[in-house]
Scaffold this motif. Structure first.
Motif, short mmCIF file in Angstrom:
data_model
loop_
_atom_site.label_atom_id
_atom_site.label_comp_id
_atom_site.label_asym_id
_atom_site.label_seq_id
_atom_site.Cartn_x
_atom_site.Cartn_y
_atom_site.Cartn_z
N ASP A 1 5.25 -0.67 8.80
CA ASP A 1 5.95 -0.95 7.55
C ASP A 1 6.78 -2.23 7.63
N TYR A 2 7.27 -2.56 8.82
CA TYR A 2 7.94 -3.85 9.01
C TYR A 2 6.94 -4.98 8.78
N PHE A 3 5.77 -4.85 9.42
CA PHE A 3 4.75 -5.89 9.26
C PHE A 3 4.21 -5.92 7.84
N LEU A 4 4.17 -4.78 7.18
CA LEU A 4 3.70 -4.70 5.80
C LEU A 4 4.54 -5.61 4.89
N ILE A 5 5.85 -5.58 5.06
CA ILE A 5 6.73 -6.43 4.26
C ILE A 5 6.48 -7.90 4.56
N ILE A 6 6.35 -8.23 5.85
CA ILE A 6 6.05 -9.61 6.24
C ILE A 6 4.72 -10.05 5.63
N TRP A 7 3.74 -9.17 5.70
CA TRP A 7 2.40 -9.48 5.17
C TRP A 7 2.44 -9.75 3.67
N ARG B 1 -1.33 7.48 11.04
CA ARG B 1 -1.18 7.68 12.50
C ARG B 1 -2.48 8.12 13.18
N ASN B 2 -3.49 8.49 12.36
CA ASN B 2 -4.79 8.87 12.92
C ASN B 2 -5.78 7.70 12.91
N GLY B 3 -5.29 6.54 12.47
CA GLY B 3 -6.15 5.37 12.45
C GLY B 3 -7.01 5.26 11.21
N LYS B 4 -6.80 6.14 10.23
CA LYS B 4 -7.57 6.09 8.99
C LYS B 4 -6.92 5.12 8.02
N PRO B 5 -7.73 4.44 7.19
CA PRO B 5 -7.17 3.46 6.25
C PRO B 5 -6.16 4.11 5.30
N LEU B 6 -5.11 3.38 4.98
CA LEU B 6 -4.16 3.85 3.99
C LEU B 6 -4.84 3.89 2.62
N THR B 7 -4.54 4.91 1.86
CA THR B 7 -5.01 4.97 0.47
C THR B 7 -3.99 4.25 -0.41
N ASP B 8 -4.38 4.00 -1.66
CA ASP B 8 -3.45 3.40 -2.62
C ASP B 8 -2.18 4.23 -2.72
N ASN B 9 -2.38 5.55 -2.83
CA ASN B 9 -1.23 6.44 -3.01
C ASN B 9 -0.34 6.47 -1.78
N ALA B 10 -0.95 6.42 -0.59
CA ALA B 10 -0.17 6.44 0.64
C ALA B 10 0.72 5.20 0.74
N LEU B 11 0.18 4.06 0.33
CA LEU B 11 0.97 2.83 0.36
C LEU B 11 2.11 2.89 -0.66
N LYS B 12 1.83 3.46 -1.82
CA LYS B 12 2.88 3.62 -2.82
C LYS B 12 3.99 4.53 -2.30
N MET B 13 3.59 5.55 -1.52
CA MET B 13 4.58 6.49 -0.97
C MET B 13 5.50 5.81 0.04
N VAL B 14 4.97 4.80 0.74
CA VAL B 14 5.81 4.03 1.67
C VAL B 14 6.98 3.43 0.92
N PHE B 15 6.69 2.83 -0.22
CA PHE B 15 7.75 2.18 -1.00
C PHE B 15 8.61 3.19 -1.75
N LYS B 16 8.03 4.32 -2.10
CA LYS B 16 8.82 5.37 -2.74
C LYS B 16 9.87 5.90 -1.77
N HIS B 17 9.48 6.06 -0.52
CA HIS B 17 10.41 6.51 0.51
C HIS B 17 11.47 5.45 0.78
N LEU B 18 11.04 4.19 0.87
CA LEU B 18 11.97 3.10 1.13
C LEU B 18 12.95 2.92 -0.03
N LYS B 19 12.49 3.18 -1.24
CA LYS B 19 13.34 3.05 -2.41
C LYS B 19 14.55 3.98 -2.32
N VAL B 20 14.32 5.19 -1.86
CA VAL B 20 15.41 6.16 -1.72
C VAL B 20 16.43 5.67 -0.70
N ILE B 21 15.94 5.09 0.37
CA ILE B 21 16.83 4.63 1.45
C ILE B 21 17.61 3.38 1.03
#
Length: 306
Positions: free
Chosen positions: A141-147, A217-237
């Motif tokens: 997620d750190y690299f995601l923001i940089i990317w 964490r299993n090496g499977k590609p992130l889905t659209d929804n999974a990526l959105k959830m990353v930011f949904k979680h970060l939004k709360v923080i």
């Protein structure tokens, strides 16, 4: 034709046209919602859908809280659906097509961007977890923001990015954008360093190197929804009050930073991969300070003895 059969026909046609899974999901999600609305109003045949009825549906969407952009997106899909049954199936004529004369709603032009302080706050949060836990999520997620800041890529381009698309030697990245159009974008030195560090971590974390850059964490590609959830979680923080924490906000922020640094409109259009320059012009119309400064600096009248 019964609406439920019309939806099935439309889906088959889109699959034949080889639209992306993401596009097909968006089409059918909206059409199933519209179908439900039709059934609730005792409309079961596609021919019984009138312009007035479609407007009534869109108005209800607005009353339920959909903003003009969302309403326009729904109208766009409805136009594709009814145009298909006009031009291909001849169920409608240009005069009877219910969406033919429905115009799009006027949208408020507001493009949100992150401040430098907000970006640093997000990065510091993940940095602290990286050093403490060394977890995949913290590094990813750190690299995601940089990317996102360094590439100005869209959500779909991000989740589909493969390691084979990343050329660290020539510092070029191939991204698959809208309509499956592949484009090459340059990689800055800073982004290259971050890519190398993240790749080293991924190689150590997984027994076998994943195909895609961003995975679970299993090496499977992130889905659209999974990526959105990353930011949904970060939004709360982060609890940012004045900006939406989303993938596209990083894209807007990248464009804003380039404009304020004096980048020209042609370069920004290429980097953002806008097929139409009108979207790029929206950025310049909103953040015209940099444009005004460049005009003052390079205006041809400056060098004329008049």
């Amino acid at each position: 034709m019964l609406l439920k059969f019309a939806l099935s026909e439309f889906k088959s046609d889109r699959m034949y046209r080889n639209v992306s899974d993401r596009t097909l999901t968006a089409y059918m999600g909206l059409m199933n919602e519209f179908h439900q609305y039709c059934v609730e109003n005792e409309i079961i045949n596609v021919e019984d859908c009138t312009a007035s009825f479609v407007k009534q549906y869109l108005l209800q969407c607005k009353e339920k809280g959909n903003n003009p952009t969302t309403v326009n997106s729904k109208l766009h899909i409805l136009k594709i659906f009814f145009n298909y049954f006009e031009t291909e199936m001849e169920v409608f004529t240009p005069k009877t097509n219910p969406t033919k004369r429905i115009i799009f709603a006027k949208e408020d032009v507001k493009i949100e961007v992150f401040t430098d302080a907000q970006i640093k706050q997000m990065l510091r949060f993940y940095q602290s977890i990286k050093y403490r836990d060394k977890s995949l999520y913290a590094y990813r997620d750190y690299f995601l923001i940089i990317w996102l800041l360094g590439s100005a890529c869209r959500l779909g381009e991000t989740v589909s990015l493969k390691w084979s698309d990343v050329d660290l030697v020539n510092q070029v990245i191939t991204v698959n954008g809208k309509k499956r159009v592949a484009s090459s974008i340059p990689m800055s030195d800073r982004l290259k360093r971050e890519f190398i560090e993240y790749r080293i971590f991924v190689e150590k974390y997984f027994p076998t190197m994943p195909e895609t850059v961003f995975t679970d964490r299993n090496g499977k590609p992130l889905t659209d929804n999974a990526l959105k959830m990353v930011f949904k979680h970060l939004k709360v923080i982060m609890n940012f009050k004045n900006v939406r924490l989303s993938c596209h906000t990083f894209r807007h922020t990248a464009a804003h930073s380039m404009i304020m640094a004096g980048c020209d409109i042609g370069t920004i259009q290429k980097l953002l991969r806008h097929s139409n320059i009108s979207m790029t012009l929206k950025y310049f119309s909103l953040w015209g300070t940099a444009l005004a400064e460049q005009n003052e600096k390079f205006n041809p009248l400056n060098n004329m003895d008049i």
